[in-house]
Design an enzyme around this catalytic site. Structure first.
Site, mmCIF file in Angstrom:
data_model
loop_
_atom_site.group_PDB
_atom_site.id
_atom_site.type_symbol
_atom_site.label_atom_id
_atom_site.label_comp_id
_atom_site.label_asym_id
_atom_site.label_seq_id
_atom_site.Cartn_x
_atom_site.Cartn_y
_atom_site.Cartn_z
ATOM 1 N N ARG A 37 0.854 -1.190 0.000
ATOM 2 C CA ARG A 37 0.000 0.000 0.000
ATOM 3 C C ARG A 37 0.891 1.242 0.000
ATOM 4 O O ARG A 37 1.158 1.845 1.035
ATOM 5 C CB ARG A 37 -0.920 0.006 1.219
ATOM 6 C CG ARG A 37 -1.920 1.143 1.208
ATOM 7 C CD ARG A 37 -2.852 1.100 2.412
ATOM 8 N NE ARG A 37 -3.736 2.240 2.393
ATOM 9 C CZ ARG A 37 -3.391 3.441 2.841
ATOM 10 N NH1 ARG A 37 -2.216 3.656 3.358
ATOM 11 N NH2 ARG A 37 -4.236 4.454 2.774
ATOM 12 N N SER A 108 -13.053 -3.141 0.950
ATOM 13 C CA SER A 108 -13.315 -2.606 2.290
ATOM 14 C C SER A 108 -14.800 -2.281 2.463
ATOM 15 O O SER A 108 -15.437 -1.734 1.554
ATOM 16 C CB SER A 108 -12.496 -1.330 2.519
ATOM 17 O OG SER A 108 -11.122 -1.612 2.510
ATOM 18 N N LYS A 137 -3.897 5.962 8.180
ATOM 19 C CA LYS A 137 -4.525 6.528 6.997
ATOM 20 C C LYS A 137 -5.057 7.910 7.321
ATOM 21 O O LYS A 137 -5.811 8.088 8.281
ATOM 22 C CB LYS A 137 -5.701 5.649 6.530
ATOM 23 C CG LYS A 137 -5.281 4.384 5.838
ATOM 24 C CD LYS A 137 -6.507 3.600 5.391
ATOM 25 C CE LYS A 137 -7.232 4.288 4.242
ATOM 26 N NZ LYS A 137 -8.348 3.465 3.737
#
Length: 202
Positions: A37, A108, A137
């Site tokens: 990521r 998600s 995040k």
């Protein structure tokens, strides 16, 4: 789905050390999946992102761990990744399934509205969360708590679920007890002095 049990997520922006060394230590310690990521402030782009991806993919192949790319279909092709994970605002699962009929696709979910709008028959697993507050995040949604795992498990008894968001060595077991097949984690490993100990405990 056994590979969800210890699902490590990382990009260079999460690391204060060499990401490849962190991943190799985590792989040796027993993670069961890895998501690349490379996203958000201070993340790599272009060729630098691709080169890091190649390094990390090679480690995953060496340890026979699924290598999953976050929200970047082009990178999935360039790296011949095992799969892709997307959020609700990313490329649609329908498009991804057409492009990647045999690869792993994760999605998600954080509320029932998203469940109702999502083609769950096209995904291989869902990431439920954020279960706990997270600072990893910058665009993270509000924490939904363990009840969200319980709700999904009750409604979808056979749906593979991995808990996402704010999971560490102290709260991971509660996510599993709530019904998840596994837990995903970032900081508890990238910031650990004892990576092997963190992976084994979580």
């Amino acid at each position: 789905m056994l590979f969800l049990r210890k699902y490590f997520i990382m990009g260079s922006q999460n690391c204060n050390r060499d990401p490849a060394k962190i991943l190799e230590a985590a792989a040796k310690a027993g993670i069961t999946a890895f998501q690349f990521r490379e996203k958000g402030p201070a993340s790599l782009n272009g060729n630098a992102k691709l080169e890091l991806g190649k390094q990390l993919r090679a480690i995953c192949r060496q340890y026979e761990i699924p290598f999953i790319v976050n929200d970047d279909a082009r990178l999935v092709e360039l790296l011949d990744a095992d799969g892709i994970h997307v959020g609700q605002d990313d490329q649609s699962v329908k498009e991804l399934r057409l492009a990647f009929p045999t690869k792993i696709i994760g999605l998600s979910l954080s509320n029932m509205g998203e469940v109702e709008r999502s083609p769950l028959d096209l995904v291989d697993y869902i990431g439920a969360g954020p279960i706990f507050p997270t600072t990893t995040k910058t665009d993270a949604k509000a924490a939904v708590g363990l009840e969200w795992i319980q709700t999904l498990r009750t409604q979808f008894p056979t749906l593979p679920i991995v808990g996402i968001g704010g999971i560490n060595t102290k709260n991971a077991s509660s996510v599993l007890q709530a019904g998840a097949d596994g837990v995903s984690f970032i900081s508890v490993v990238t910031q650990a002095e004892d990576i092997a100990g963190a992976v084994k405990t979580i």
